[in-house]
Design an enzyme around this catalytic site. Structure first.
Site, short mmCIF file in Angstrom:
data_model
loop_
_atom_site.label_atom_id
_atom_site.label_comp_id
_atom_site.label_asym_id
_atom_site.label_seq_id
_atom_site.Cartn_x
_atom_site.Cartn_y
_atom_site.Cartn_z
N SER A 1 63.20 -47.03 -10.38
CA SER A 1 63.27 -45.61 -10.72
C SER A 1 64.61 -44.98 -10.35
O SER A 1 64.98 -43.96 -10.91
CB SER A 1 62.13 -44.84 -10.07
OG SER A 1 62.34 -44.72 -8.69
N LYS B 1 63.41 -40.66 -4.63
CA LYS B 1 63.86 -39.84 -5.76
C LYS B 1 65.03 -38.97 -5.33
O LYS B 1 65.33 -38.82 -4.16
CB LYS B 1 62.72 -38.93 -6.26
CG LYS B 1 61.44 -39.64 -6.62
CD LYS B 1 61.57 -40.52 -7.84
CE LYS B 1 60.26 -41.25 -8.11
NZ LYS B 1 60.39 -42.31 -9.05
#
Length: 196
Positions: A55, A105
């Protein structure tokens, strides 16, 4: 004569064993006293973590084969202080869908800011609520705030500050990557303008 020899040898070996047991007990006690210190540092100050998944590619785990994973320094000290974060910081947080797991993230927006969302978010824009963050992965196929919406800042466990392995990439983590905040955030409040 043989019995005297046997008992003296037995006494000598018993003294040696007794000394070994005392030494092992002291060493164990000393090691056990350091366990709380190490646990405190791991939970509240700093830790070394392995970054799984794609990610955050290409910033983290740029190897597409998945065999080499990045090992990073995770700074946890002051992680509950909302004002310590800047736009572009890469953070480790508890997964909003599964609190037993963690995700990595990048912070894109702060409370009060309006973000242009991506699919699968149900609306074209979202205003980040108070004490929440909008987080996204650098990879467009990341499961992030576009999937589960703004996340409470209390889910953040720490900040990824340095890559420690692989050795050819050792150094500080890039503050840029992923979506450009100037293009993604519609309304950046002056008091929350944390561009570095």
């Amino acid at each position: 004569m043989t019995s005297r020899f046997f008992f003296s040898r037995f006494a000598k070996s018993w003294r040696e064993r007794k000394n070994q047991i005392i030494y092992a007990s002291k060493a164990t006690l000393i090691a056990a006293t350091w366990v709380p210190v190490v646990a405190y540092f791991a939970n509240h100050v700093v830790w070394i973590g392995v970054i799984d998944g794609a990610s955050m590619t290409p910033t983290l785990n740029p190897e597409s084969n998945g065999l080499i994973r990045d090992i990073a320094l995770l700074w946890k000290f002051g992680s509950n202080n909302y004002n310590t974060y800047k736009r572009g910081d890469i953070v480790v947080l508890r997964n909003p869908r599964d609190p037993e797991s963690s995700v990595v993230k990048r912070i894109l927006a702060f409370e009060g800011e309006t973000v242009r969302t991506r699919f699968p978010y149900p609306e074209s824009t979202c205003t980040v609520p108070e004490r929440h963050l909008w987080i996204e992965g650098d990879n467009i196929h990341s499961i992030d705030s576009n999937t589960y919406g703004p996340v409470p800042h209390r889910l953040v466990d720490g900040k990824v500050t340095r890559i420690l392995f692989p050795f050819d990439r050792i150094g500080p983590v890039s503050a840029t990557g992923g979506r450009n905040p100037k293009a993604a955030v519609v309304d950046i409040h002056k008091e929350w303008n944390r561009l570095s």
